[in-house]
Enzyme design. Structure first.
Site, mmCIF file in Angstrom:
data_model
loop_
_atom_site.group_PDB
_atom_site.id
_atom_site.type_symbol
_atom_site.label_atom_id
_atom_site.label_comp_id
_atom_site.label_asym_id
_atom_site.label_seq_id
_atom_site.Cartn_x
_atom_site.Cartn_y
_atom_site.Cartn_z
ATOM 1 N N HIS A 1 82.985 58.055 0.764
ATOM 2 C CA HIS A 1 81.537 58.240 0.819
ATOM 3 C C HIS A 1 80.874 58.304 -0.554
ATOM 4 O O HIS A 1 79.695 57.994 -0.683
ATOM 5 C CB HIS A 1 81.182 59.495 1.624
ATOM 6 C CG HIS A 1 81.273 59.267 3.105
ATOM 7 N ND1 HIS A 1 82.453 58.906 3.723
ATOM 8 C CD2 HIS A 1 80.340 59.320 4.098
ATOM 9 C CE1 HIS A 1 82.232 58.767 5.026
ATOM 10 N NE2 HIS A 1 80.967 59.008 5.274
ATOM 11 N N HIS B 1 75.987 52.008 7.124
ATOM 12 C CA HIS B 1 76.634 53.096 6.399
ATOM 13 C C HIS B 1 78.168 52.975 6.432
ATOM 14 O O HIS B 1 78.849 53.045 5.401
ATOM 15 C CB HIS B 1 76.173 54.429 6.983
ATOM 16 C CG HIS B 1 77.006 55.587 6.576
ATOM 17 N ND1 HIS B 1 76.949 56.125 5.312
ATOM 18 C CD2 HIS B 1 77.946 56.300 7.247
ATOM 19 C CE1 HIS B 1 77.814 57.113 5.228
ATOM 20 N NE2 HIS B 1 78.426 57.253 6.398
ATOM 21 N N ARG C 1 63.975 78.753 18.326
ATOM 22 C CA ARG C 1 65.188 79.206 17.616
ATOM 23 C C ARG C 1 66.472 78.739 18.287
ATOM 24 O O ARG C 1 67.526 79.357 18.155
ATOM 25 C CB ARG C 1 65.214 80.716 17.446
ATOM 26 C CG ARG C 1 64.096 81.202 16.561
ATOM 27 C CD ARG C 1 64.249 82.653 16.180
ATOM 28 N NE ARG C 1 63.093 83.055 15.417
ATOM 29 C CZ ARG C 1 61.913 83.353 15.955
ATOM 30 N NH1 ARG C 1 61.755 83.311 17.252
ATOM 31 N NH2 ARG C 1 60.908 83.678 15.189
ATOM 32 N N GLU D 1 81.845 73.807 6.366
ATOM 33 C CA GLU D 1 82.193 73.080 5.136
ATOM 34 C C GLU D 1 82.063 73.981 3.914
ATOM 35 O O GLU D 1 81.191 73.801 3.069
ATOM 36 C CB GLU D 1 81.325 71.816 4.992
ATOM 37 C CG GLU D 1 81.907 70.855 3.984
ATOM 38 C CD GLU D 1 81.261 69.472 4.024
ATOM 39 O OE1 GLU D 1 80.809 69.044 5.102
ATOM 40 O OE2 GLU D 1 81.236 68.840 2.969
ATOM 41 N N ASN E 1 84.616 63.110 3.643
ATOM 42 C CA ASN E 1 83.803 62.310 2.722
ATOM 43 C C ASN E 1 84.600 61.225 2.006
ATOM 44 O O ASN E 1 84.085 60.583 1.098
ATOM 45 C CB ASN E 1 83.133 63.212 1.679
ATOM 46 C CG ASN E 1 82.037 64.038 2.300
ATOM 47 O OD1 ASN E 1 81.408 63.605 3.267
ATOM 48 N ND2 ASN E 1 81.825 65.235 1.786
ATOM 49 N N ARG F 1 86.827 70.446 5.482
ATOM 50 C CA ARG F 1 85.919 69.482 6.116
ATOM 51 C C ARG F 1 85.474 68.393 5.149
ATOM 52 O O ARG F 1 85.181 67.272 5.545
ATOM 53 C CB ARG F 1 84.713 70.243 6.705
ATOM 54 C CG ARG F 1 83.818 69.389 7.571
ATOM 55 C CD ARG F 1 82.812 70.210 8.369
ATOM 56 N NE ARG F 1 81.970 69.312 9.152
ATOM 57 C CZ ARG F 1 81.207 69.683 10.168
ATOM 58 N NH1 ARG F 1 81.173 70.935 10.547
ATOM 59 N NH2 ARG F 1 80.474 68.811 10.825
ATOM 60 N N GLU G 1 84.861 54.148 9.888
ATOM 61 C CA GLU G 1 84.995 55.615 9.915
ATOM 62 C C GLU G 1 86.265 56.022 10.678
ATOM 63 O O GLU G 1 86.882 57.044 10.376
ATOM 64 C CB GLU G 1 83.760 56.275 10.539
ATOM 65 C CG GLU G 1 82.445 56.003 9.786
ATOM 66 C CD GLU G 1 82.162 56.971 8.628
ATOM 67 O OE1 GLU G 1 83.028 57.795 8.295
ATOM 68 O OE2 GLU G 1 81.060 56.868 8.041
ATOM 69 N N LYS H 1 76.759 69.256 12.984
ATOM 70 C CA LYS H 1 75.787 69.003 11.915
ATOM 71 C C LYS H 1 74.647 68.174 12.477
ATOM 72 O O LYS H 1 74.869 67.086 13.033
ATOM 73 C CB LYS H 1 76.437 68.211 10.780
ATOM 74 C CG LYS H 1 77.211 69.039 9.806
ATOM 75 C CD LYS H 1 77.587 68.162 8.609
ATOM 76 C CE LYS H 1 78.453 68.909 7.632
ATOM 77 N NZ LYS H 1 78.873 68.034 6.513
HETATM 78 N N1 LIG Z 1 75.858 64.698 12.155
HETATM 79 C C1 LIG Z 1 76.930 64.209 11.591
HETATM 80 O O1 LIG Z 1 77.952 64.884 11.425
HETATM 81 C C2 LIG Z 1 76.914 62.772 11.155
HETATM 82 C C3 LIG Z 1 78.108 62.135 10.792
HETATM 83 C C4 LIG Z 1 78.074 60.789 10.473
HETATM 84 C C5 LIG Z 1 76.852 60.097 10.512
HETATM 85 N N2 LIG Z 1 75.712 60.753 10.849
HETATM 86 C C6 LIG Z 1 74.420 60.049 10.919
HETATM 87 O O2 LIG Z 1 74.492 59.088 11.948
HETATM 88 C C7 LIG Z 1 73.534 58.065 11.665
HETATM 89 C C8 LIG Z 1 74.157 56.719 11.916
HETATM 90 O O3 LIG Z 1 74.487 56.644 13.273
HETATM 91 P P1 LIG Z 1 74.840 55.235 13.947
HETATM 92 O O4 LIG Z 1 75.780 54.485 13.095
HETATM 93 O O5 LIG Z 1 75.198 55.556 15.343
HETATM 94 O O6 LIG Z 1 73.476 54.422 13.837
HETATM 95 P P2 LIG Z 1 72.154 54.340 14.757
HETATM 96 O O7 LIG Z 1 71.929 55.564 15.502
HETATM 97 O O8 LIG Z 1 71.066 53.831 13.864
HETATM 98 O O9 LIG Z 1 72.533 53.186 15.787
HETATM 99 C C9 LIG Z 1 72.792 51.882 15.291
HETATM 100 C C10 LIG Z 1 72.013 50.820 16.081
HETATM 101 O O10 LIG Z 1 72.655 50.606 17.328
HETATM 102 C C11 LIG Z 1 71.713 50.695 18.387
HETATM 103 N N3 LIG Z 1 72.476 51.144 19.546
HETATM 104 C C12 LIG Z 1 72.937 52.391 19.801
HETATM 105 N N4 LIG Z 1 73.726 52.376 20.876
HETATM 106 C C13 LIG Z 1 73.756 51.101 21.330
HETATM 107 C C14 LIG Z 1 74.436 50.458 22.387
HETATM 108 N N5 LIG Z 1 75.279 51.121 23.162
HETATM 109 N N6 LIG Z 1 74.233 49.148 22.570
HETATM 110 C C15 LIG Z 1 73.429 48.446 21.726
HETATM 111 N N7 LIG Z 1 72.786 48.993 20.700
HETATM 112 C C16 LIG Z 1 72.964 50.309 20.496
HETATM 113 C C17 LIG Z 1 70.674 51.636 17.874
HETATM 114 O O11 LIG Z 1 69.454 51.474 18.556
HETATM 115 C C18 LIG Z 1 70.588 51.196 16.413
HETATM 116 O O12 LIG Z 1 69.775 50.052 16.287
HETATM 117 C C19 LIG Z 1 73.084 58.276 10.234
HETATM 118 O O13 LIG Z 1 71.791 58.823 10.235
HETATM 119 C C20 LIG Z 1 74.085 59.274 9.683
HETATM 120 O O14 LIG Z 1 73.524 60.090 8.671
HETATM 121 C C21 LIG Z 1 75.729 62.069 11.180
HETATM 122 ZN ZN LIG Z 2 80.027 58.479 7.140
#
Ligand SMILES: NC(=O)c1ccc[n+]([C@@H]2O[C@H](COP(=O)([O-])OP(=O)(O)OC[C@H]3O[C@@H](n4cnc5c(N)ncnc54)[C@H](O)[C@@H]3O)[C@@H](O)[C@H]2O)c1
Ligand SMILES: [Zn+2]
Length: 395
Positions: A278, A295, A141, A261, A275, A271, A205, A163
């Protein structure tokens, strides 16, 4: 290649380390986001004052690629602080942010005897952070969780706000929880190894955050990109650290005012303004089977569509839209969109509409720095279609 920073310059850089505190309504009330170059080396030491004296294990979740770059550094600091550090590596990529990985993470915690007073640390981008955070939120939990984000997107966006979650057959990010980290450690040196397109996605972003809520943040982001390009080639820079800290302050400010949100809020500080870009961004990702865009890149194009809709409705001044285009252009060419059928994007928006109470809430801009949430019912479909067509044809 990981930039090596001499001991002396590391020390100097470290002294500039910025920390901001994020307040939220949970039991412990707040956590700190620390930003600095070379920070990974000192995370073990810093965590000692954050975690309970009864903490015995710090479970590290990462992926092979990121662990190969920074895992040894982080792990040795954690072990040096006296904790056991069981480590589990997730597969790389969005498809691994799944219920199956979530279950594996829980099994890993259980096999290593993680207790309520122990902690989970995520090292990686948003995929690792979201998955590790969700596992930490649910195991027993809820156990303590610490984020060490290593992509630009995760540093300014996903690691802040609590989140966490996974993708499933029901949709992206639909299964999850709110679970704030105990701390976020942003080592800007980690960006030196980040592939170009990941930087572009993160900057999209960053431009978004300025555009929806703060003209000075927008201007500062643009100035950085004009001066240094996607990343200062000399590596860590004070400008980058300060800009990332400012981006984090913006995101945490929005979250603090609307932690969960609230679906009933439609004001310019809610919040959901996060988006911006998006609605069309998600449709573009779906239309291209999640293969073409990172993304953030899809969000970059989605922002231009939202800007165009705002302009055609007479909400967004032409000059402001021009500045938004100029900012996105600084990132270089985004993946092509001229072969994506506007009608296909429209049909995906219709589908989306069904899941949000019959109409989409479009995040538009009154001006740069001020969002305006407009009910889709008040926007003639021709304006949406025309805006999509004109932006897709030009990118
Ligand atoms: N929780 C939230 O509020 C929130 C907000 C926005 C996005 N997200 C989520 O985040 C995810 C996307 O995250 P992301 O864009 O970081 O992508 P990701 O985690 O897939 O990383 C992108 C790529 O970069 C590589 N990588 C990471 N750090 C590195 C570094 N320092 N050097 C070289 N390679 C590196 C990873 O292995 C991967 O191949 C999605 O799943 C999205 O839904 C969550
Ligand atoms: Zn986003």
């Amino acid at each position: 290649m990981l930039r090596t920073v001499s001991r002396l310059s590391r020390r100097r850089i470290r002294s500039r380390l910025g920390t901001l505190r994020v307040k939220y309504s949970g039991l412990s009330g707040s956590y700190a986001i620390s930003v600095g170059a070379g920070l990974i080396d000192s995370i073990g030491e810093r965590l000692r004052s954050i975690l309970s004296a009864r903490t015995r294990r710090v479970a590290l979740i990462s992926n092979r690629k990121v662990y190969g770059l920074f895992g040894a550094q982080l792990e040795s600091g954690l072990k040096h602080s006296g904790w056991e550090v069981p480590t589990w590596l997730l597969g790389d990529g969005e498809r691994h942010k799944s219920l199956a990985s979530f279950e594996r993470a829980l099994r890993f915690f259980s096999e290593h005897g993680l207790e309520r007073t122990d902690c989970v640390v995520s090292l990686g981008g948003g995929v690792v952070g979201d998955l590790a955070g969700f596992a930490a939120a649910t195991y027993l939990r809820g156990v303590a969780f610490v984020q060490v984000p290593t992509t630009l997107l995760s540093q300014i966006d996903s690691s802040i706000g609590g989140k966490v979650g996974v993708n499933s057959e029901f949709g992206k990010n639909l299964i999850g929880a709110f679970h704030h980290p105990r701390a976020v450690f942003i080592d800007t040196d980690t960006l030196l190894t980040l592939p170009r397109r990941e930087l572009v996605a993160g900057w999209c972003e960053a431009i978004k955050q300025g555009a929806i809520g703060s003209r000075p943040l927008f201007k500062r982001t643009v100035k950085y990109l004009e001066t240094f390009g996607l990343l200062n080639s000399c590596g860590a820079s004070a400008e980058l650290e300060q800009l990332i800290a400012a981006q984090c302050a913006f995101k945490s400010g929005i979250v603090a005012r609307d932690e969960r949100e609230d679906p009933n809020r439609v004001d310019a500080k809610s919040r959901r303004i996060l988006n911006f870009g998006h609605t069309v961004g998600h449709a573009l990702e779906t239309a291209t089977d999640y293969r073409r865009f990172r993304h953030g890149e899809a969000v970059g194009i989605g922002m231009l569509v939202a800007g165009e809709i705002g302009k055609r409705l007479g909400i967004t001044p032409q000059a402001e839209l021009k500045s938004l285009h100029a900012a996105v252009k600084l990132l270089g060419r985004l993946p092509r969109t001229d072969d994506v059928e506007p009608a296909h994007v429209m049909s995906l928006l219709q589908r989306d509409k069904k899941s949000v109470d019959g109409s989409i809430n479009w995040i538009l801009l009154d001006r740069l720095g001020l969002a305006n949430i407009v009910d889709g019912k008040d926007i003639p479909p021709g304006i949406v279609k025309g805006s999509i067509r004109s932006v897709l044809a030009s990118c």
